[in-house]
Design an enzyme around this catalytic site. Structure first.
Site, short mmCIF file in Angstrom:
data_model
loop_
_atom_site.label_atom_id
_atom_site.label_comp_id
_atom_site.label_asym_id
_atom_site.label_seq_id
_atom_site.Cartn_x
_atom_site.Cartn_y
_atom_site.Cartn_z
N ASN A 9 0.86 -1.19 0.00
CA ASN A 9 0.00 0.00 0.00
C ASN A 9 0.89 1.24 0.00
O ASN A 9 1.46 1.59 1.02
CB ASN A 9 -0.90 -0.03 1.25
CG ASN A 9 -1.72 1.24 1.40
OD1 ASN A 9 -1.85 2.02 0.45
ND2 ASN A 9 -2.28 1.44 2.58
N TRP A 10 0.98 1.88 -1.16
CA TRP A 10 1.88 3.03 -1.29
C TRP A 10 1.31 4.29 -0.65
O TRP A 10 2.00 5.30 -0.56
CB TRP A 10 2.16 3.32 -2.77
CG TRP A 10 2.99 2.26 -3.45
CD1 TRP A 10 3.48 1.11 -2.90
CD2 TRP A 10 3.41 2.26 -4.82
NE1 TRP A 10 4.18 0.40 -3.85
CE2 TRP A 10 4.16 1.09 -5.03
CE3 TRP A 10 3.22 3.15 -5.88
CZ2 TRP A 10 4.72 0.78 -6.27
CZ3 TRP A 10 3.78 2.84 -7.12
CH2 TRP A 10 4.52 1.67 -7.30
N LYS A 11 0.04 4.26 -0.30
CA LYS A 11 -0.63 5.45 0.27
C LYS A 11 -0.41 6.65 -0.67
O LYS A 11 -0.33 6.46 -1.89
CB LYS A 11 -0.13 5.73 1.68
CG LYS A 11 -0.17 4.48 2.56
CD LYS A 11 0.00 4.77 4.01
CE LYS A 11 0.11 3.46 4.76
NZ LYS A 11 0.06 3.63 6.20
N HIS A 96 -9.38 0.97 5.16
CA HIS A 96 -8.09 1.20 5.84
C HIS A 96 -8.32 2.14 7.02
O HIS A 96 -9.16 3.05 6.94
CB HIS A 96 -7.08 1.80 4.85
CG HIS A 96 -5.70 1.81 5.39
ND1 HIS A 96 -5.27 2.75 6.29
CD2 HIS A 96 -4.64 0.97 5.19
CE1 HIS A 96 -4.00 2.50 6.61
NE2 HIS A 96 -3.60 1.42 5.95
N GLU A 98 -6.80 4.60 8.02
CA GLU A 98 -6.65 6.03 7.69
C GLU A 98 -7.91 6.58 7.04
O GLU A 98 -8.26 7.74 7.23
CB GLU A 98 -5.41 6.22 6.80
CG GLU A 98 -4.12 5.98 7.58
CD GLU A 98 -2.95 5.48 6.76
OE1 GLU A 98 -2.99 5.53 5.52
OE2 GLU A 98 -1.97 5.01 7.38
N GLU A 168 -5.21 -5.25 10.76
CA GLU A 168 -4.21 -4.20 10.93
C GLU A 168 -4.48 -3.48 12.25
O GLU A 168 -5.29 -2.53 12.29
CB GLU A 168 -4.32 -3.19 9.78
CG GLU A 168 -4.07 -3.78 8.42
CD GLU A 168 -3.50 -2.73 7.47
OE1 GLU A 168 -2.36 -2.91 7.03
OE2 GLU A 168 -4.18 -1.75 7.20
N GLY A 174 2.44 2.20 10.81
CA GLY A 174 3.36 3.32 10.65
C GLY A 174 4.08 3.73 11.93
O GLY A 174 4.71 4.78 11.98
N SER A 214 3.58 -2.16 10.48
CA SER A 214 5.03 -2.17 10.71
C SER A 214 5.67 -3.52 10.36
O SER A 214 6.67 -3.91 10.95
CB SER A 214 5.36 -1.76 12.15
OG SER A 214 4.95 -0.42 12.37
N GLY A 235 2.81 -1.18 4.34
CA GLY A 235 2.82 0.25 4.04
C GLY A 235 4.22 0.72 3.73
O GLY A 235 4.75 0.52 2.64
N GLY A 236 4.87 1.33 4.73
CA GLY A 236 6.18 1.96 4.55
C GLY A 236 7.19 1.10 3.80
O GLY A 236 7.87 1.58 2.88
C1 PEP Z 1 -0.74 0.09 6.22
O1 PEP Z 1 -0.88 1.29 6.09
O2 PEP Z 1 -1.59 -0.68 5.78
C2 PEP Z 1 0.46 -0.40 6.91
C3 PEP Z 1 0.46 -1.63 7.30
O3 PEP Z 1 1.46 0.53 7.11
P1 PEP Z 1 2.92 0.23 7.71
O4 PEP Z 1 3.40 -1.05 7.09
O5 PEP Z 1 3.73 1.40 7.32
O6 PEP Z 1 2.74 0.09 9.20
#
Ligand code: PEP
Length: 251
Positions: A9-11, A96, A98, A168, A174, A214, A235-236
């Site tokens: 997920n590049w956001k 999600h 967010e 999640e 994040g 994470s 994500g990241g």
């Molecule tokens: C996400 O936003 O779905 C996610 C898992 O982010 P991160 O891996 O950065 O915690």
């Protein structure tokens, strides 16, 4: 049979040039590998057409990060499931944390989004997970159960077969604080148990349940080694091709 999946997920990150460079490196690298999972890339919607071209020429699947709960029409700023489907996009993230937090998306709206995707033979990657205070209060199982019931459990068996669930925990997204493998397995097993009660053991055993929060190249293999963790929503770490590929190779 249950599928392992790693989804990036590049956001709202990357210029067009950076996005194209990232997806082309991932597609090229994966071309030579014997993969144990399906790989999905979820770029910002404005890059979906470019990504879809790479998807056609590689083993990558492409997902949107969001979809409208409405069908086509006078809904300024929205992108419909029919538009995504026509572009060759096979999945969309729904719910999600967010989107729930910053855009106030409700369980009822998320259920509409799931329905629109299924109308167009697309697959929702449906996100659920508790806040830190909810876990600390011992409410995490109730929260996850309620999110599943309100967002997904109106589906019939045939519809549910198209769903990917992503657990999640919001406190892990994040933050660099990852759920322990035991915490992840405990919740994934709880989720699979709820699916078993609602749809039966065969459907529950076939449902892919991803972990997100994470997850990175160092911790992915201990998370994915759990019997109910079928991969990750990343994500990241999905913004760096080397890290993302290491995660993909963690099965
Ligand atoms: C996400 O936003 O779905 C996610 C898992 O982010 P991160 O891996 O950065 O915690």
């Amino acid at each position: 049979m249950r599928k392992n999946i790693v989804a990036g997920n590049w956001k709202m990150n990357n210029t067009f040039q950076e996005a194209e460079e990232l997806i082309s490196v991932i597609a090229d690298e994966l071309d030579e590998k014997d993969l144990q999972c399906e790989v999905i890339v979820c770029p910002p919607s404005i890059y979906l057409e470019m990504a879809s071209d790479y998807g056609e020429e590689s083993i990558l699947s492409i997902a949107a990060q969001n979809v409208s709960g409405y069908d086509n029409g006078a809904y300024t700023g929205e992108v419909s499931a029919s538009m995504l489907e026509a572009m060759g996009i096979s999945y969309s993230i729904v719910g999600h944390s967010e989107r729930r937090k910053y855009f106030n998306e409700t369980d009822a709206q998320l259920a509409e989004k799931v329905d629109r995707l299924l109308d167009y033979n697309m697959k929702p990657i449906f996100c659920i997970g508790e806040l830190l205070e909810e876990r600390e209060a011992g409410n995490h199982f109730n929260i996850v159960e309620s999110q599943l019931e309100k967002g997904l459990f109106h589906l019939n068996k045939d519809e549910f077969l198209n769903v990917v669930v992503a657990y999640e925990p919001v406190w892990a997204i994040g933050t660099g604080v990852v759920a322990t493998p035991e915490q992840a397995q405990e919740m994934h097993s709880f989720i699979r148990g709820l699916i078993t009660k609602k749809y039966g053991v065969d459907i529950a055993e076939d449902t892919t349940i991803l972990y997100g929060g994470s997850c990175n190249a160092s911790n992915a293999s201990t998370l994915f080694a759990n019997k109910d963790v079928d991969g990750g929503l990343i994500g990241g770490a999905s913004l760096n091709a080397d890290d993302f590929i290491k995660i993909i190779e963690s099965f």
